[in-house]
Enzyme design. Structure first.
Site, mmCIF file in Angstrom:
data_model
loop_
_atom_site.group_PDB
_atom_site.id
_atom_site.type_symbol
_atom_site.label_atom_id
_atom_site.label_comp_id
_atom_site.label_asym_id
_atom_site.label_seq_id
_atom_site.Cartn_x
_atom_site.Cartn_y
_atom_site.Cartn_z
ATOM 1 N N ALA A 77 0.847 -1.187 0.000
ATOM 2 C CA ALA A 77 0.000 0.000 0.000
ATOM 3 C C ALA A 77 0.886 1.242 0.000
ATOM 4 C CB ALA A 77 -0.909 -0.004 1.228
ATOM 5 N N GLY A 121 -0.299 -5.229 0.559
ATOM 6 C CA GLY A 121 -1.467 -5.224 -0.312
ATOM 7 C C GLY A 121 -1.232 -5.958 -1.616
ATOM 8 N N GLU A 144 3.225 -5.979 7.106
ATOM 9 C CA GLU A 144 2.519 -4.889 7.795
ATOM 10 C C GLU A 144 2.855 -4.808 9.277
ATOM 11 O OE1 GLU A 144 -0.338 -6.174 4.429
ATOM 12 O OE2 GLU A 144 1.107 -7.122 5.769
#
Length: 270
Positions: A77, A121, A144
């Site tokens: 992301a 992502g 993440e």
């Protein structure tokens, strides 16, 4: 120019090639090379628009990939966007359908051409695809946790269904990246190739799928996906219903007639 190409022509971050390598196959390329194809708001919105157009088109198969110049499929992301959001803004951004659901729910089969790193992502995006072919240089993972967050695009749900809870826990809780070969070993990707065979195999699979009845492809995709979302009895009932519905398609008779007449079928459904 097709509707798909017309919509893509207005996009800043998504490129589309229709029938370029194989008839009936659309290649969708996420193109933010300076950001390693990171999924920012613009890319997500444009990808949704392109997928909507593909859904309504005569395309039979989609190849989803990242710009080769970026040496990545999707490197995650856009971290700058994440930093600027508070909880309420993220809840709004997480409203479904997100780009992951657009890929997952597309009626056409989607092949992930994983030409480089698929992280965060990007890893969640390949999980939403139907078949995953990786280049040997790719690294894949859910890092993440290193940012004080966790996967939020389906990674904690799709990943265990692909690789089992143990491997999913390891990848999610450590943020460890795996090579393409290890990803294949644990079931996160299906096949791995080097330069000489990578695109040949991606488009060989796409061509094989595109030669089949579009409605049969659509129903078969739905049935296979149901296997991880229903219990066995429900899944068998669902499969039987989809199977019966195909007997209302002219493609069923055409496929069987072509088999008996030893010729290629001419599918009538879109």
């Amino acid at each position: 120019m097709s509707d798909v190409e017309s919509i893509a022509a207005e996009c800043e971050t998504v490129d589309v090639a229709v029938d370029e390598r194989v008839e009936g196959v659309v290649t969708v390329t996420m193109n933010r090379p300076d950001a390693r194809n990171a999924l920012n708001a613009t890319l997500r919105a444009e990808l949704k628009d392109v997928l909507d157009a593909i859904e309504d088109s005569s395309a039979r198969v989609v190849v989803l990939t990242g710009a080769d110049e970026a040496k990545a499929f999707v490197a995650g992301a856009d971290v700058k966007e994440l930093r600027e959001r508070d909880m309420l803004e993220q809840r709004e951004a997480s409203k479904r359908p997100r780009v992951y659901e657009y890929v997952d729910d597309l009626r056409q089969p989607v092949i992930a051409r994983i030409n480089g790193h698929a992280l965060g992502g990007g890893c969640e995006l390949i999980q939403a695809c139907d078949v995953r072919i990786a280049h040997e240089r790719a690294k894949i993972g859910q890092p993440e946790i290193n940012l004080g967050i966790m996967p939020g695009g389906g990674g904690t749900q799709r990943l265990p269904r692909l690789v089992g809870e143990g491997h999913a826990m390891r990848l999610v809780l450590t943020g460890e990246l795996v090579t393409a070969e290890e990803a294949a070993d644990i079931g996160l990707v299906d096949e791995v190739y080097g330069d000489d065979e990578f695109d040949e195999r991606v488009y060989e699979l796409a061509e094989m799928m595109a030669s089949k009845s579009p409605v049969a492809l659509e129903f078969a995709k739905k049935a296979v996906k149901a296997a991880s979302r229903m219990d066995l009895e429900q899944g068998i009932e669902y499969e039987a219903e989809l199977f019966a519905q195909l007997f209302g398609s002219p493609d069923k008779d055409e496929g069987i007639d072509a088999f008996f007449e030893d010729r290629d079928p001419e599918w009538q459904e879109r």
